[in-house]
Design an enzyme around this catalytic site. Structure first.
Site, mmCIF file in Angstrom:
data_model
loop_
_atom_site.group_PDB
_atom_site.id
_atom_site.type_symbol
_atom_site.label_atom_id
_atom_site.label_comp_id
_atom_site.label_asym_id
_atom_site.label_seq_id
_atom_site.Cartn_x
_atom_site.Cartn_y
_atom_site.Cartn_z
ATOM 1 N N SER A 119 -1.203 -4.665 -6.808
ATOM 2 C CA SER A 119 -1.652 -3.314 -7.139
ATOM 3 C C SER A 119 -2.160 -3.208 -8.566
ATOM 4 C CB SER A 119 -0.498 -2.320 -6.940
ATOM 5 O OG SER A 119 0.596 -2.656 -7.776
ATOM 6 N N HIS A 140 -6.425 -4.832 -2.188
ATOM 7 C CA HIS A 140 -5.322 -3.910 -2.454
ATOM 8 C C HIS A 140 -5.284 -2.763 -1.452
ATOM 9 C CE1 HIS A 140 -3.405 -0.685 -5.211
ATOM 10 N NE2 HIS A 140 -2.485 -1.278 -4.483
ATOM 11 N N ASN A 190 -4.660 2.771 -9.444
ATOM 12 C CA ASN A 190 -3.434 2.688 -10.233
ATOM 13 C C ASN A 190 -3.681 2.741 -11.736
ATOM 14 O OD1 ASN A 190 -1.519 2.757 -8.204
ATOM 15 N ND2 ASN A 190 -1.685 0.574 -7.807
#
Length: 283
Positions: A119, A140, A190
């Site tokens: 991630s 991902h 992220n």
């Protein structure tokens, strides 16, 4: 290259979800983890999801049987030797991933594409460890895998265009929308989401109740879930590790993890998976 057989390393929530959607798309899948208990739990969760779908009339019994026939399980990475693509979905620890990719580089056939579900971590660093960096791509997924439509596709410094194309097309075949990201810590989602959750933890540290923080973001920013509830879902240990990784990579204090987050992890309050995090799930 035509992808027919997919290996999934890691039978946790993410790995099991990846294996499930690959089988649903008609691919032969081998799901591997360290121990029989882990791989059996992952497989049973997949079957439970399919059984529930049959009970709700969303799937037929025939489909369930067909999907189950496409998945095999193992505790030996050597069983990846004839896979066209292997997707790694294990712990977010760069050293563990590098060790695993070195092993996969030795085991898998020369034409195989090796993908990491990391991630946030460096695809280039993971790829170099494999000994075949041109064949390693970030892939991902997002939790829960069967529901979330996005897959971030991340090339490393030496990843070939062919490998990126194969993973991009595979993402579409398993029902996902691929977005190509640059190799930067956290990629796209992220990179933005982790500081958001950490800033909420800073407010919590300053004495604002978790319920108030989450309510404010849901009602004031139209978020489907508050940042601290989301942090508990992600796992506070994972969130802390990513914050620390960002701080090391960027050298910028804005990525410094909140003390509240660090202390939750020290106490073993990791979120939903441990029963306690910013919220108590044991009540």
């Amino acid at each position: 290259m035509e992808v027919k057989k997919i290996g999934v390393l890691g039978a946790g929530i993410m790995g099991a979800g990846i294996a499930q959607i690959c089988a649903e798309a008609g691919f032969e899948v081998i799901l591997v983890d360290l121990a029989e208990a882990f791989v059996n739990k992952g497989y049973q969760n997949i079957v439970k999801n399919w059984t529930r779908a049959v009970e709700k009339g969303k799937r037929s019994a025939e489909e369930l049987d067909r999907f189950k026939a496409l998945i095999t399980t193992s505790v030996d990475n050597k069983d990846f030797k004839d896979c066209d693509v292997v997707i790694e979905a294990i712990i977010e620890d760069i050293e563990v991933k590098k060790k695993v990719f070195k092993e996969l580089g030795d085991i898998c056939k020369d034409s195989a594409i090796l993908a990491s579900n990391t991630s946030a971590l460096s695809i280039t660093e993971i790829a170099v460890a494999s000994g075949r960096p041109q064949s390693v791509v970030g892939m991902h997924f997002f939790n829960p895998v069967p529901v979330m439509k996005l897959v971030e596709v991340i090339p490393g410094a030496e990843t070939s265009e062919a490998a990126v194309d194969i993973i991009t097309e595979l993402s579409r075949k398993i029902g996902k929308e691929p977005v190509q990201a640059r190799e930067t810590p956290g990629f796209i989602v992220n990179r933005i989401l982790v500081p958001y959750m950490n800033e909420a933890a800073m407010l919590y540290q300053e004495g604002v109740p978790a319920e108030e923080i989450d309510k404010a973001m849901k009602l004031g920013a139209n978020m489907p879930m508050g940042p601290l509830a989301l942090a508990d879902l992600v796992g506070l240990d994972t969130l802390l590790m990513i914050c620390d990784y960002y701080w090391r990579e960027f050298g910028d204090s804005k990525y410094r993890a909140s003390l509240a987050l660090r202390n939750k992890v020290r106490a073993g309050h990791l979120g939903r998976k441990s029963g306690k995090g910013f919220y108590d799930y044991t009540k």
